[in-house]
Design a protein around this motif. Structure first.
Motif, mmCIF file in Angstrom:
data_model
loop_
_atom_site.group_PDB
_atom_site.id
_atom_site.type_symbol
_atom_site.label_atom_id
_atom_site.label_comp_id
_atom_site.label_asym_id
_atom_site.label_seq_id
_atom_site.Cartn_x
_atom_site.Cartn_y
_atom_site.Cartn_z
ATOM 1 N N TYR A 285 -3.992 0.057 -1.929
ATOM 2 C CA TYR A 285 -3.136 0.911 -1.543
ATOM 3 C C TYR A 285 -3.954 2.387 -0.783
ATOM 4 C CZ TYR A 285 1.284 -0.353 -3.752
ATOM 5 O OH TYR A 285 2.394 -0.802 -4.018
ATOM 6 N N PHE A 286 -5.145 2.281 -1.054
ATOM 7 C CA PHE A 286 -5.970 3.078 -0.531
ATOM 8 C C PHE A 286 -6.151 3.042 1.183
ATOM 9 C CE2 PHE A 286 -10.228 5.674 -0.053
ATOM 10 C CZ PHE A 286 -9.711 6.882 0.499
ATOM 11 N N HIS A 287 -6.223 1.590 1.248
ATOM 12 C CA HIS A 287 -6.074 1.216 2.403
ATOM 13 C C HIS A 287 -4.913 1.346 3.596
ATOM 14 C CE1 HIS A 287 -10.097 -1.004 3.770
ATOM 15 N NE2 HIS A 287 -10.135 -1.227 2.503
ATOM 16 N N LEU A 288 -3.848 1.016 2.680
ATOM 17 C CA LEU A 288 -2.259 1.375 3.154
ATOM 18 C C LEU A 288 -2.179 2.653 3.377
ATOM 19 C CD1 LEU A 288 -0.355 -1.266 0.827
ATOM 20 C CD2 LEU A 288 -0.758 -1.404 3.441
ATOM 21 N N LEU A 289 -2.488 3.715 2.682
ATOM 22 C CA LEU A 289 -2.322 5.033 2.972
ATOM 23 C C LEU A 289 -3.156 5.358 4.127
ATOM 24 C CD1 LEU A 289 -1.792 8.139 2.087
ATOM 25 C CD2 LEU A 289 -3.920 8.003 0.830
ATOM 26 N N VAL B 205 1.890 8.468 -2.159
ATOM 27 C CA VAL B 205 1.103 7.284 -2.156
ATOM 28 C C VAL B 205 -0.415 7.663 -2.606
ATOM 29 C CG1 VAL B 205 0.184 5.515 -0.731
ATOM 30 C CG2 VAL B 205 2.293 5.907 -0.480
ATOM 31 N N LEU B 206 -0.879 8.774 -2.214
ATOM 32 C CA LEU B 206 -2.143 9.498 -2.546
ATOM 33 C C LEU B 206 -2.081 9.491 -4.199
ATOM 34 C CD1 LEU B 206 -5.034 10.630 -2.053
ATOM 35 C CD2 LEU B 206 -3.641 12.848 -1.645
ATOM 36 N N ALA B 207 -0.971 10.334 -4.673
ATOM 37 C CA ALA B 207 -0.867 10.546 -6.124
ATOM 38 C C ALA B 207 -1.006 9.170 -6.965
ATOM 39 C CB ALA B 207 0.197 11.153 -6.420
ATOM 40 N N ALA B 208 -0.380 7.924 -6.509
ATOM 41 C CA ALA B 208 -0.462 6.715 -6.976
ATOM 42 C C ALA B 208 -1.948 6.320 -7.005
ATOM 43 C CB ALA B 208 0.477 5.738 -6.326
#
Length: 525
Positions: free
Chosen positions: A146-150, A184-187
């Motif tokens: 998810y960090f890549h997706l963000l 997304v960052l929070a997740a």
């Protein structure tokens, strides 16, 4: 991890059997049915091996997203071979040429992680320490995707439950709009924080190819550093520094090239790496960063002045002509300017690149017509007279920890010298001709970026560094006075810091809108 080669069919069998279960309320006959799989520790451990195998399958996607748009890739064909992915390299991306498709392919592995997390949290037969460690790995891995997706798309659909395991899923029920970047960052923060908590005081294993407590701390440091600098959440600098300090323990190897040597896996500098081995798997795309022996054409030389005499042209200096299975050719190349940016005595220069030249020996004096390099970092080994690209791909290592700490110190107004000096001392065998001198926030930021650019070639970091690091209040990714690294004009291309999605995504899911700024035919925008 030799277990990788079995591909872990259980990951996929678990999915297949779910559709059968809703039709007949009977236990599957095979051992991998939904009713029989999550029954013992061996099955759970094997599923985790499968998750790491899927993680390895995405190595080049991680590289593509993290580096290919960073300005270090050449768009000039220097060896009479067509270059791949020029739209990405040249920032020429749009709705119909999105560079990557299907959300970079990350939702498949994310679904498997969601399934693993749900099932593992429910089971009771695992010892608490084993269960926590496995879940720590899963949450860290999901945070990494998810960090890549963000960093690629900004807001994306947040799927934190195994939706397709719903007994009555429909195309409509599975639709999901893009969450905001903040969500997304929070997740991502929640997942990485939970991972660190689940690992607790557990020691990191000798096997550096698995997600571990120190790897989770490195990810947390990077996530919170991104939050502090990209979203101006300055308080997160302290959390990033704390995580990176907690990841201390690894040490820089004296010899830069040895960090990536296939015979030196799990070395003291590496914190997390993707594992490759002869007979198991290769880092295939490295072959496309080398050269074609057929295109040397008796006119290429190692020495641009041809001091060794005409006729001593190159044939196959890196012994690439007999690879195990890969076609060796230059489909990607780094700019020659990047090679020239290294000091001649910088040991990273020749451990990263092999430089060679096309020379016109008919002219007087001789004329250099092409200056080129092949990537020798991650070149692998020769086994039974064949080349295998089996060096591990490093995700986190001590040099990264030190240079992120240098960046944090600089952001806090402190002197980053203690963190930069060990990296440069290693590069120059403790004889640095131009030691780093604290020169103020902007000068320091540019110096740290230059150091990272030389240190982490083909490690998937430069594009993200450009987006995170700043000169003044502007990210380095934008072209401004005093910044030679910018690749986008903020006024006309500012929206391109995020990638577009292709029409197939919002056609299949009308709730999904195009990335802001891109021209689109999406009626819902």
């Amino acid at each position: 991890m030799k277990k990788y080669k079995y591909l872990i069919l259980v990951v996929f069998c678990a999915l297949a059997t779910m559709s059968c279960k809703k039709a007949l309320d009977l236990k599957a006959e095979d051992n991998f049915g939904d009713g029989t799989f999550w029954q013992n520790e061996s099955q759970v451990n094997n599923f985790m091996v499968g998750l790491h195998k899927l993680f390895r399958d995405n190595q080049f996607q991680f590289e593509r997203l993290g580096e290919m748009r960073g300005g270090s890739f050449s768009n000039v064909d220097r060896q009479n071979t067509s270059l791949n992915e020029l739209p990405i390299i040249q920032q020429d991306i749009n709705e119909n040429s999105s560079g990557v498709t299907n959300w970079a392919g990350f939702y498949g592995p994310i679904f498997q992680l969601n399934l693993f997390i749900k099932k593992t949290e429910e089971i009771t037969f695992l010892a608490e320490a084993s269960k926590s460690y496995l879940l720590g790995q899963a949450y860290a891995m999901r945070a990494y995707y998810y960090f890549h997706l963000l960093r690629t798309y900004g807001g994306v659909p947040l799927r934190l439950e195994p939706d397709a395991s719903n007994p009555n899923p429909t195309a409509v029920s599975l639709r999901k709009a893009r969450s905001t970047e903040a969500e997304v960052l929070a997740a991502v923060k929640s997942d990485v924080d939970k991972s660190v908590s689940l690992f607790g005081s557990a020691a990191s294993p000798a096997d550096k190819s698995l997600w571990s407590p120190k790897a989770a701390l490195m990810l947390k440091g990077e996530v919170y550093l991104w939050s502090a600098k990209v979203y101006n959440t300055t308080a997160d600098l302290a959390a990033a520094k704390s995580a990176l300090n907690a990841a201390a323990g690894p040490t820089l190897l004296p010899n830069f090239a040895n960090v990536f040597n296939s015979a030196n896996k799990n070395n003291a500098e590496v914190i997390l790496a993707i594992r490759y081995r002869v007979g198991e798997a290769e880092m295939n795309n490295v072959a496309s960063f080398t050269y074609s022996t057929f295109n040397f054409n008796g006119a290429h030389y190692k020495d641009s002045t041809v001091t060794a005499g005409v006729g001593n042209f190159l044939v196959d200096p890196l012994v690439l002509a007999q690879p195990n299975s890969q076609q060796v050719i230059q489909r990607y190349g780094y700019t020659f300017e990047l090679f020239q940016s290294y000091d001649l005595n910088d040991s990273r220069r020749n451990a990263t690149f092999y430089d060679y030249y096309r020379v016109n020996t008919s002219a007087t004096p001789y004329t250099v017509t092409i200056r080129n390099t092949a990537l020798v970092k991650f070149l692998g080994v020769i086994d039974a007279n064949k080349r295998y690209f089996t060096d591990d791909w490093t995700i986190y290592r001590e040099a990264d920890r030190l240079l992120m700490l240098a960046e944090i110190a600089n952001a806090e107004g402190a002197d980053p010298t203690p963190y930069i000096k060990p990296v440069r001392d290693r590069a120059f065998a403790n004889a640095d001709p131009t030691p780093f001198v604290n020169g103020g926030k902007d000068a320091n930021e540019l110096a740290i970026f230059a150091e990272r650019s030389k240190e982490f070639v083909y490690e998937g970091k430069r594009w993200y560094d450009l987006r995170r690091m700043k000169i003044g209040n502007e990210p380095l990714v934008f072209k401004v006075a005093g910044n030679k690294y910018g690749v986008l004009d903020k006024g006309t291309q500012g929206y391109k810091i995020l990638w577009p999605i292709e029409p197939a995504i919002w056609t299949n899911d009308p709730l999904v809108k195009q990335t802001p700024g891109y021209a689109t035919t999406n009626p819902n925008k």
